[in-house]
Design an enzyme around this catalytic site. Structure first.
Site, mmCIF file in Angstrom:
data_model
loop_
_atom_site.group_PDB
_atom_site.id
_atom_site.type_symbol
_atom_site.label_atom_id
_atom_site.label_comp_id
_atom_site.label_asym_id
_atom_site.label_seq_id
_atom_site.Cartn_x
_atom_site.Cartn_y
_atom_site.Cartn_z
ATOM 1 N N PHE B 111 0.867 -1.219 0.032
ATOM 2 C CA PHE B 111 0.020 0.178 -0.141
ATOM 3 C C PHE B 111 0.752 1.252 0.053
ATOM 4 O O PHE B 111 1.736 1.406 0.916
ATOM 5 C CB PHE B 111 -0.943 -0.059 1.151
ATOM 6 C CG PHE B 111 -1.740 1.255 1.262
ATOM 7 C CD1 PHE B 111 -2.704 1.647 0.477
ATOM 8 C CD2 PHE B 111 -1.490 1.990 2.306
ATOM 9 C CE1 PHE B 111 -3.467 2.720 0.500
ATOM 10 C CE2 PHE B 111 -2.272 3.402 2.236
ATOM 11 C CZ PHE B 111 -3.410 3.578 1.415
ATOM 12 N N MET B 474 -1.504 31.342 -24.045
ATOM 13 C CA MET B 474 -0.403 30.949 -25.100
ATOM 14 C C MET B 474 -0.682 30.048 -26.147
ATOM 15 O O MET B 474 -0.265 29.900 -27.245
ATOM 16 C CB MET B 474 0.808 30.473 -24.306
ATOM 17 C CG MET B 474 2.065 30.394 -24.749
ATOM 18 S SD MET B 474 2.645 32.151 -25.779
ATOM 19 C CE MET B 474 3.729 32.885 -24.802
#
Lengths: 172, 559
Positions: B111, B474
């Site tokens: 985990f 942009m």
């Protein structure tokens, strides 16, 4: 052009991955790579053959490798007087009638038959890459079942270690 | 004395002079966090690990010290990746401590396990995975040394949980342990290399300095300033080097490259000797490499040998720390006996005849350039300006003045949207006495807007100005120029109200929609004791100019 680089690196897990990853990430090609332990317990020696277009590329590969923290030395042995060897094990299809020819060729190449099976033979050959290539070519007509090659390893003929060579040639 | 691994880490951090760390705890980091609790080290809890690493980066860039961040294993550590890559590209010294599952669990897909050493190998200067608690003192000391010396960069230390709790009496590294066979950061190079550049300079009629982030990180900006004054050689600066020489200086021609000034690009194109100091000839600077500095001999001073001759052919190579090479060069440097007057006149003509385009008497929505100019007019001369990435970043680079080194903090190499806010938090914590402005866009700010809560939590008076053009400016500029106005995936149809977003996280927020409201809002920002966010509605379709199209040489600019 191919260049033979001897890399002395601090022995730590993953160092081979690190170096091969670096070279491919920077867009250069590895022709062969082989790692082994050395006379110093904590140093691994990596024999690396890189393919580069020109001298600028070669310098760039060396500079990028030298930058790694765990690299102790990089020596380009290509232009130095050195010995280069590769070990190959070649399994050739060998009917009883073909065995004599295969053994004969093996003798000429100073290779050794190390195993025989009713349908095949295994030959061990040590030498420069070109010699191994040439032998493999001779075996093609019999049918090559499998080949394993270690990749080239190389050692300078100078009476000093690679670390000493590197120290002597260090420019900065 | 017997200490746990976690206690050793804390002691080693203190020994390295660390006063502030940025981080986010989690299961595998609990022992380390417990040791931090009453350690005296200030821990800044960000709201996301990416915030922590960028904040540590902002802290490092503002001070020159090593920034430190801490995360738990697995997702905590992988959330650092973008920040580590950002620091790596811009050579920022960081030590990132990622915690790891216990050693016996490694390799079992446990985990929250991730192979963080494997993942970060290509984006760090170096990394370590701890195997024994006894390694801790030397690993931490080495990590700080590696991060800060030579060409700085990020170092990752991955510490399994069992090592944090194990005890040892080996709490200090010995001299012998600290020795690194392979790591020899370059300091002094060869004097003859410097002499070769000196000789070239004496013959050059049109020499040009090109400075970069390396000049700033070597702390050699004062020495450079004297050299520039002594010789009268004009200066261009990369994005990372802009604050390396006061931008108000007459012969500072600004930034070259894709969005560089006309003067800077022409100076590079016409110069006969280009003196690169701590730069890396990035593609955004060089444009089409074949036409870059076509008449010049290139000289390159850099601490990183592998940068020299990497992108451009470099006959004059000076590997070595700028702290070594620059004073030596400054002592010996003399310009052409015929003087540089004609060249200086030429660059000044370019500079004066081709100023940056500026909208005069604009009506309608505010122009973004006006907003940057207003910030530049209001900010303290030594204020730190941080940006995100995109059009606003280029306009800030173009229209703001930077008079002091480390006063402009931006993600250059990686171009990381979401960098700005957390980096501003780091910079403000590092420099509590300085004014910190952060310029962002409505795209970038969202990428780490959770850190508004961090700025509020620590009551940091960061002044954030969001140029809101309802989309990704942009990207849209490129779509306008190269994709026939096909705005694919670049529009925010439903605008976000950033003022209200800020208010929701207990910061001040102001919406600025009209030209006449801008000045008042900027003044309010300047005087605000806590974090303040100006959501400034600007023109949607403004272009960053000049622009060199990709593939063109830098003397071919759309102005």
């Amino acid at each position: 052009m191919k260049h033979s680089l001897a890399l002395l690196v601090e022995d730590r897990p993953g160092v081979l991955t690190h170096i091969s990853g670096l070279i491919s990430r920077r867009g250069f090609n590895i022709a062969s790579i082989a790692a082994s332990s050395t006379e110093q317990a904590d140093i691994t020696r990596i024999s690396l053959v890189v393919e580069v277009e020109n001298k600028d590329e070669l310098e760039q590969v060396i500079a990028q490798i030298e930058k790694l923290v765990q690299i102790v030395a990089v020596i380009d042995l290509t232009e130095e007087d050195h010995i280069s060897r590769e070990l190959a094990l070649i399994k050739v299809a060998a009917t009883p009638e073909a065995r004599a020819d295969i053994s004969g060729v093996a003798d000429i190449f100073r290779a050794r038959v190390v195993d025989v099976h009713p349908e095949s033979m295994v030959i061990e050959l040590t030498g420069e890459e070109k010699k191994v290539d040439a032998f493999c070519k001779m075996m093609e007509k019999h049918g090559i079942i499998e080949i394993i090659r270690t990749g080239e390893v190389f050692l300078s003929r100078l009476p000093e270690s690679a670390v000493q060579t590197a120290e002597r040639e260090r420019r900065y | 004395m017997e200490l746990t691994g976690a206690q050793i880490v804390v002691n080693a951090l203190k020994k390295a002079g660390v006063d502030t760390v940025f981080g986010y705890p989690g299961g595998q980091a609990l022992p380390l966090y417990d040791a931090l609790y009453d350690s005296g080290i200030r821990h800044i809890l960000t709201r996301h690990e990416q915030g922590a690493v960028h904040a540590a980066d902002g802290y490092a860039r503002a001070t020159g010290k090593v920034g430190v961040c801490i995360s738990t294993s697995g997702p905590g550590a992988t959330n650092l990746i973008t920040g580590i890559a950002t620091a790596n590209m811009d050579s920022v010294p960081l030590v990132c401590i990622t915690c790891q599952v216990p050693r016996v669990m490694i390799g079992k897909d446990s985990f929250q396990e991730a192979d963080i050493v494997g993942i970060t190998t290509p984006i760090t200067k170096h990394n370590f995975l701890l195997r024994q608690v006894e390694q801790l003192p030397r690993v931490i000391a080495k990590a700080f040394h590696i991060a800060a010396s030579g060409r700085p960069g990020p170092v990752v230390i991955d510490i399994p949980k069992n090592i944090q709790v194990e005890k040892t009496t080996h709490v200090e590294a010995t001299e012998e342990e600290l020795h690194m066979k392979g790591y020899r950061p370059l300091y002094a190079g060869r004097e003859e290399d410097v002499q070769a550049v000196v000789n070239a300079l004496r013959n050059a009629k049109k020499p040009l300095f090109f400075i970069g982030g390396g000049l700033v990180s070597a702390n050699m900006t004062d020495a450079f300033r004297h050299l520039a004054e002594k010789t009268g050689i004009p200066v261009v600066a990369s994005l990372m080097g802009l604050s390396g020489y006061p931008t108000r200086e007459k012969f500072h021609l600004g930034m070259p490259g894709m969005h560089g000034t006309y003067a800077a690009n022409m100076a590079i194109t016409e110069c006969d000797l280009l003196l690169g100091l701590g730069v890396r000839f990035d593609d955004r600077v060089t444009g089409e490499i074949k036409g870059f500095a076509p008449h010049a001999q290139i000289a390159h001073f850099d601490v990183d040998v592998s940068e020299i001759n990497k992108n451009v052919h470099t006959p004059l190579r000076v590997p070595g720390d700028l702290a070594w090479s620059l004073p030596l060069f400054a002592n010996l440097a003399e310009v052409n006996p015929q003087g540089l007057q004609a060249w200086q006149d030429q660059v000044m003509t370019w500079k004066l005849d081709h100023p940056l385009p500026y909208p005069k008497n604009a009506t309608g929505l505010l122009k973004p350039q006006e907003v940057i100019k207003a910030i530049d007019g209001a900010k303290e001369e030594d204020a730190i300006v941080v940006t995100d990435v995109g059009q606003h970043q280029m306009w800030t680079a173009q229209y703001c003045n930077f008079q002091e080194p480390r006063s402009f903090i931006t993600s250059g190499g990686l171009g990381t949207m979401g960098y700005g806010l957390p980096a501003a938090i780091g910079a403000q914590l590092a420099k509590p006495g300085k004014e910190v402005w952060m310029v962002s866009g409505d795209g970038s700010i969202m990428m780490n807007c959770q850190e508004i809560a961090t700025a509020s939590e620590y009551e940091l008076p960061i002044k954030v100005v969001i140029l809101n053009n309802r989309g990704l400016g942009m990207v849209r500029q490129w779509q306008r120029m190269f994709f026939g106005n096909r705005y694919s995936g670049s529009k925010h149809e439903k605008g976000t109200d950033f003022a209200r977003l800020a208010e929701a996280m207990d910061a001040k927020g102001i919406k600025v929609e009209k030209r006449e409201d801008l000045a008042k809002a900027i003044t309010e920002a300047k005087n605000c004791p806590g974090p303040i966010f100006l959501d400034v509605r600007v023109e949607d379709d403004e272009n960053v100019l000049p622009m060199v199209a990709p593939g063109a040489t830098i003397d071919h600019m759309t102005e």
